[in-house]
Write an enzyme that holds these catalytic residues in place. Structure first.
Site, PDB file in Angstrom:
ATOM      1  CE  LYS A 179      -0.137  -4.550   3.087  1.00  0.00           C
ATOM      2  NZ  LYS A 179      -0.591  -6.077   2.424  1.00  0.00           N
TER       3      LYS A 179
ATOM      4  CE1 TYR B 275      -3.354  -2.621   5.611  1.00  0.00           C
ATOM      5  CE2 TYR B 275      -3.272  -0.248   5.284  1.00  0.00           C
ATOM      6  CZ  TYR B 275      -3.333  -1.538   4.871  1.00  0.00           C
ATOM      7  OH  TYR B 275      -3.275  -1.737   3.607  1.00  0.00           O
TER       8      TYR B 275
ATOM      9  CB  THR C 270      -0.809   0.086   1.321  1.00  0.00           C
ATOM     10  OG1 THR C 270      -1.521   1.241   1.469  1.00  0.00           O
ATOM     11  CG2 THR C 270      -0.178  -0.490   2.561  1.00  0.00           C
ATOM     12  CG  ASP C 271      -1.151   5.042  -0.964  1.00  0.00           C
ATOM     13  OD1 ASP C 271      -1.742   4.282   0.266  1.00  0.00           O
ATOM     14  OD2 ASP C 271      -1.916   5.666  -1.787  1.00  0.00           O
ATOM     15  CD  GLU C 272      -3.170   3.554   4.563  1.00  0.00           C
ATOM     16  OE1 GLU C 272      -3.158   3.589   5.546  1.00  0.00           O
ATOM     17  OE2 GLU C 272      -4.385   3.265   3.865  1.00  0.00           O
TER      18      GLU C 272
END
Ligand code: NAD
Length: 330
Positions: free
Chosen positions: A158, A154, A130-132
């Site tokens: 990741k 989260y 993810t970009d997060e």
């Protein structure tokens, strides 16, 4: 000469994006020479109904199980050529309430899969991220070599799984490819994330919560475009590389809310302004030049069309989402 079958193990294939990937792979525009096994624990977010279209397909199998179950994973991996790894705890708000499952599934589960992949020298491991993982960026876009500064539990889980995955390439030479995408939307999305949450509440005549001042910015990616990008990376990507996948439509949450209200025939009187999410990242933005130049990826879904089709899907498929509302409540 017939192309030999590639046996692909898809983890998390009963979830939103994983099931879209499996339906696409086995659908009319799929490659044809691929055999798919879904490994999914069927958590609250996993839904066998998402796979109804492929149940009975001669090249499809489903195994209910946990990616942390080393014996099961070892057996399954030994029977496959490639892994596409979607399985994860995926909801930021849940990770704020409790991070244990996020670390166990996203970090330890990924490592369990990687160990089996290494033992059986699997030909390719696509890790969906993810970009997060980068944290927040005020202006511009991250390239794939930007440092990881995740903020939510989260995102941290990741980022950890990305680092573990890439370490198996650098240390052991395992063919690992990582994708980092922006916010997905589309049908079969569990009604806890903003787009399906707002649509289902608005269709039910209810109210929707807008976090803080609504100025947080996300890039929106249709799930069709995302799975096309994942397939490009699986078939033509390079080992050890990270690929960003963007959707090309940046919106503040306020702008997104306006569009959702209009698409559902509602107005701002249905919006509750609620306290901001803890540690809420202001903006995410990935530069997807690399996947465009190397693999020819471009998002093809116009956001207005994609959103209208998504709203129409939820309006026509109440029997899919209404039983999930109780599970969606935090
Ligand atoms: P989802 O929550 O809809 O689906 C996750 C799936 O994983 C579910 O079917 C669940 O049952 C399964 N699962 C969870 N724990 C498991 C375990 N221990 N063993 C086996 N299966 C397990 O998630 P999604 O939105 O489809 O996201 C898929 C992947 O894409 C995730 O890795 C997520 O981090 C990533 N991602 C999602 C988005 C997005 O906008 N949805 C954006 C960027 C990245």
């Amino acid at each position: 000469m017939t192309t030999p079958l590639t046996r692909v193990l898809v983890t998390g294939g009963a979830g939103f994006i994983g099931s879209h990937y499996v339906r696409t792979l086995l659908g009319p525009s799929g490659p044809g020479h691929v055999e798919v096994t879904v490994l999914d624990r069927l958590t609250y977010a996993g839904n066998p109904a998402n796979l109804a279209a492929v149940r009975g397909h001669p090249r499809f199998a489903f195994v209910r199980g946990d990616i942390r179950d080393a014996d099961l994973v070892d057996k399954l991996v030994s029977e496959h050529d490639q892994i596409v790894h979607f399985a994860a705890e995926s909801h930021v708000d849940r990770s704020i309430l409790g991070a244990v499952e996020f670390v166990r599934t996203n970090v330890l589960g990924t490592q369990t899969l990687l160990d089996a992949a290494l033992r059986h020298r699997i030909a390719g491991f696509v890790h969906i991220s993810t970009d997060e993982v980068y944290g927040s960026i005020d202006a511009g876009s991250w390239t794939e070599d930007a440092p990881l500064r995740p903020n939510s539990p989260y995102a941290a889980s990741k980022a950890s799984s990305d680092l573990i995955a890439l370490s198996y390439h650098r240390t052991h030479g395992l063919d690992v490819r990582v994708t980092r995408c922006s916010n997905n939307y589309g049908p079969h999305h569990f009604p806890e994330k903003v787009v399906p949450l707002f649509i289902t509440r608005l269709l039910d005549g209810g109210r929707v919560p807008l976090y803080g001042d609504g100025s947080h910015v996300r890039d929106w990616l249709h799930v069709d475009d995302h799975v096309r990008a994942v397939e490009l990376v699986r078939t033509r990507g390079r080992a050890g590389e990270i690929y960003h996948v963007g959707g090309g439509t940046e919106l503040t949450n306020r702008e997104l809310t306006s569009l959702l209200l209009r698409a559902c025939g509602a107005d701002w009187s249905r919006v509750d302004h609620v306290a901001d999410r803890k540690g809420h990242d202001r903006r995410y933005s990935v530069d997807w030049t690399k996947i465009r130049d190397e693999l020819g990826y471009r998002p093809a879904t116009d956001f207005a069309t994609g959103l209208a089709e998504t709203v129409a899907w939820y309006a026509a498929n109440r029997s899919w989402w209404q039983p999930l509302l109780a599970k969606a409540a935090l």
